[in-house]
Design a protein around this motif. Structure first.
Motif, PDB file in Angstrom:
ATOM      1  N   TYR A 183       2.617  -2.682 -11.667  1.00 51.04           N
ATOM      2  CA  TYR A 183       1.407  -2.825 -11.634  1.00 51.04           C
ATOM      3  C   TYR A 183       0.522  -1.887 -10.438  1.00 51.04           C
ATOM      4  N   TRP A 184      -0.384  -1.170 -10.732  1.00 45.43           N
ATOM      5  CA  TRP A 184      -0.766  -0.242  -9.693  1.00 45.43           C
ATOM      6  C   TRP A 184      -2.325  -0.160 -10.016  1.00 45.43           C
ATOM      7  N   GLY A 185      -2.905  -0.192  -8.542  1.00 51.91           N
ATOM      8  CA  GLY A 185      -4.265   0.002  -8.821  1.00 51.91           C
ATOM      9  C   GLY A 185      -4.613   1.631  -8.807  1.00 51.91           C
ATOM     10  N   LYS A 186      -6.054   1.570  -9.214  1.00 48.94           N
ATOM     11  CA  LYS A 186      -6.338   3.337  -9.159  1.00 48.94           C
ATOM     12  C   LYS A 186      -6.225   3.607  -7.738  1.00 48.94           C
ATOM     13  N   GLY A 187      -5.956   4.729  -7.469  1.00 47.37           N
ATOM     14  CA  GLY A 187      -5.782   5.308  -6.027  1.00 47.37           C
ATOM     15  C   GLY A 187      -7.269   5.501  -5.481  1.00 47.37           C
ATOM     16  N   THR A 188      -7.356   5.395  -4.176  1.00 46.34           N
ATOM     17  CA  THR A 188      -8.555   5.921  -3.565  1.00 46.34           C
ATOM     18  C   THR A 188      -8.163   6.934  -2.512  1.00 46.34           C
ATOM     19  N   GLN A 189      -9.211   8.044  -2.587  1.00 40.87           N
ATOM     20  CA  GLN A 189      -8.876   9.228  -1.799  1.00 40.87           C
ATOM     21  C   GLN A 189      -9.253   8.740  -0.145  1.00 40.87           C
ATOM     22  N   VAL A 190      -8.004   9.339   0.590  1.00 39.33           N
ATOM     23  CA  VAL A 190      -8.416   9.289   2.092  1.00 39.33           C
ATOM     24  C   VAL A 190      -8.352  10.723   2.663  1.00 39.33           C
ATOM     25  N   THR A 191      -9.375  11.172   3.351  1.00 38.75           N
ATOM     26  CA  THR A 191      -9.172  12.344   3.730  1.00 38.75           C
ATOM     27  C   THR A 191      -9.516  12.378   5.239  1.00 38.75           C
ATOM     28  N   VAL A 192      -8.755  12.875   6.093  1.00 34.70           N
ATOM     29  CA  VAL A 192      -8.813  12.703   7.393  1.00 34.70           C
ATOM     30  C   VAL A 192      -8.964  14.477   7.897  1.00 34.70           C
ATOM     31  N   SER A 193     -10.209  14.821   8.445  1.00 36.73           N
ATOM     32  CA  SER A 193     -10.350  16.082   9.059  1.00 36.73           C
ATOM     33  C   SER A 193     -10.152  16.339  10.366  1.00 36.73           C
TER      34      SER A 193
ATOM     35  N   TYR B 164      -4.327   6.926  -1.952  1.00 31.31           N
ATOM     36  CA  TYR B 164      -3.840   5.486  -1.595  1.00 31.31           C
ATOM     37  C   TYR B 164      -3.766   4.638  -2.717  1.00 31.31           C
ATOM     38  N   TYR B 165      -2.762   3.684  -3.083  1.00 28.89           N
ATOM     39  CA  TYR B 165      -2.644   2.964  -3.937  1.00 28.89           C
ATOM     40  C   TYR B 165      -2.299   1.740  -3.657  1.00 28.89           C
ATOM     41  N   CYS B 166      -2.756   0.396  -4.114  1.00 30.30           N
ATOM     42  CA  CYS B 166      -2.089  -0.727  -3.948  1.00 30.30           C
ATOM     43  C   CYS B 166      -1.247  -0.971  -5.290  1.00 30.30           C
ATOM     44  N   ALA B 167      -0.059  -1.724  -4.931  1.00 27.57           N
ATOM     45  CA  ALA B 167       0.626  -2.222  -6.073  1.00 27.57           C
ATOM     46  C   ALA B 167       1.390  -3.873  -5.721  1.00 27.57           C
ATOM     47  N   VAL B 168       1.512  -4.446  -6.837  1.00 29.31           N
ATOM     48  CA  VAL B 168       2.234  -5.826  -6.486  1.00 29.31           C
ATOM     49  C   VAL B 168       3.764  -5.715  -6.881  1.00 29.31           C
ATOM     50  N   ALA B 169       4.478  -6.424  -6.224  1.00 28.97           N
ATOM     51  CA  ALA B 169       5.816  -6.538  -6.743  1.00 28.97           C
ATOM     52  C   ALA B 169       6.187  -7.840  -7.567  1.00 28.97           C
TER      53      ALA B 169
ATOM     54  N   TRP C 118       0.894  -1.208   0.093  1.00 25.05           N
ATOM     55  CA  TRP C 118      -0.085   0.021  -0.037  1.00 25.05           C
ATOM     56  C   TRP C 118       0.873   1.212   0.013  1.00 25.05           C
ATOM     57  N   TYR C 119       0.587   2.164  -0.791  1.00 23.50           N
ATOM     58  CA  TYR C 119       1.262   3.477  -1.093  1.00 23.50           C
ATOM     59  C   TYR C 119       0.298   4.698  -0.832  1.00 23.50           C
ATOM     60  N   ARG C 120       0.772   5.632  -0.608  1.00 27.39           N
ATOM     61  CA  ARG C 120       0.063   6.961  -0.432  1.00 27.39           C
ATOM     62  C   ARG C 120       0.781   8.132  -1.313  1.00 27.39           C
ATOM     63  N   GLN C 121       0.136   8.924  -1.655  1.00 28.35           N
ATOM     64  CA  GLN C 121       0.567  10.258  -2.336  1.00 28.35           C
ATOM     65  C   GLN C 121      -0.148  11.407  -2.212  1.00 28.35           C
ATOM     66  N   ALA C 122       0.309  12.420  -1.082  1.00 25.56           N
ATOM     67  CA  ALA C 122      -0.239  13.565  -0.979  1.00 25.56           C
ATOM     68  C   ALA C 122       0.088  14.697  -2.123  1.00 25.56           C
ATOM     69  N   PRO C 123      -0.776  15.482  -2.025  1.00 26.62           N
ATOM     70  CA  PRO C 123      -0.467  16.835  -3.193  1.00 26.62           C
ATOM     71  C   PRO C 123       1.050  17.304  -3.047  1.00 26.62           C
ATOM     72  N   GLY C 124       1.875  17.379  -3.926  1.00 30.00           N
ATOM     73  CA  GLY C 124       3.080  17.755  -3.829  1.00 30.00           C
ATOM     74  C   GLY C 124       4.270  17.138  -3.376  1.00 30.00           C
ATOM     75  N   LYS C 125       3.921  15.982  -2.811  1.00 36.01           N
ATOM     76  CA  LYS C 125       4.919  15.060  -2.180  1.00 36.01           C
ATOM     77  C   LYS C 125       5.009  13.673  -3.113  1.00 36.01           C
ATOM     78  N   MET C 126       6.041  12.902  -3.009  1.00 31.12           N
ATOM     79  CA  MET C 126       6.290  11.834  -3.498  1.00 31.12           C
ATOM     80  C   MET C 126       5.546  10.673  -3.071  1.00 31.12           C
ATOM     81  N   ARG C 127       5.308   9.749  -3.966  1.00 36.58           N
ATOM     82  CA  ARG C 127       4.640   8.591  -3.532  1.00 36.58           C
ATOM     83  C   ARG C 127       5.419   7.891  -2.479  1.00 36.58           C
ATOM     84  N   GLU C 128       5.053   7.285  -1.242  1.00 36.69           N
ATOM     85  CA  GLU C 128       5.791   6.454  -0.479  1.00 36.69           C
ATOM     86  C   GLU C 128       4.903   5.151  -0.421  1.00 36.69           C
ATOM     87  N   LEU C 129       5.571   4.123   0.235  1.00 40.47           N
ATOM     88  CA  LEU C 129       5.324   3.145   0.731  1.00 40.47           C
ATOM     89  C   LEU C 129       4.886   3.293   2.150  1.00 40.47           C
TER      90      LEU C 129
END
Length: 122
Positions: A111-121, A92-97, A35-46
Motif C-alpha cells: 500500500y502506497w499513497g499518491k506521491g507529493t512533489q517536493v522541489t528545492v531550488s 515523496y510517497y508514504c507507505a505502510v508495511a 516515507w520514500y522518494r523517487q527522483a526522475p531516472g532513479k529508483m525509489r528509496e526509503l
C-alpha cells in the motif's frame, strides 16, 4: 487501505517543508510507516521509517535534517524536512508495511499513497 500524502511544494535551498500522510483501513498502531522518494531516472528509496515501538530509520543523506513522527491517535505520519537541498527534489510517497515486512523491502509493500512533489531550488 488508503494513504493520503500532502504537503509537498516548491522551496528554496535551506528551507523547510512538512509532509503528512493519513491512513485509513488499517489498525495504524500495528504497522510500521515509511516515507520514500523517487527522483526522475532513479529508483525509489526509503527516506525515513518508524514503527509504533519507536524504532526509527533514516537514509544517511537526510540524517540530522529530516524527522519522522507519527500520531497513532490520528492515524498520521509526518516528515519534517529542514535544511532542504536541491538533491532532495523528488516525488515523496508514504507507505505502510504489513506485519513482518521490512520497510526496506519496497517490493513487498502493498500500500502506497499518491506521491507529493517536493522541489528545492538552488
Amino acid at each position: 487501505v488508503q494513504l493520503q500524502a500532502s504537503g509537498g511544494g516548491l522551496v528554496q535551498a535551506g528551507g523547510s517543508l512538512r509532509l503528512s500522510c493519513g491512513a485509513s483501513g488499517i489498525t495504524f498502531s500495528d504497522h510500521c510507516m515509511g516515507w520514500y522518494r523517487q527522483a526522475p531516472g532513479k529508483m525509489r528509496e526509503l527516506v525515513a521509517g518508524q514503527c509504533s515501538g519507536g524504532e526509527t530509520i533514516y537514509e544517511d543523506s537526510v540524517k540530522g535534517r529530516f524527522t519522522i513522527s507519527r500520531d497513532n491517535a490520528k492515524n498520521t505520519v509526518a516528515l519534517q524536512m529542514n535544511s532542504l537541498k536541491p538533491e532532495d527534489t523528488s516525488v515523496y510517497y508514504c507507505a505502510v508495511a504489513d506485519s513482518g515486512v521490512s520497510l526496506s523491502k519496497l517490493s513487498e509493500l502493498r500500500y502506497w499513497g499518491k506521491g507529493t512533489q517536493v522541489t528545492v531550488s538552488s
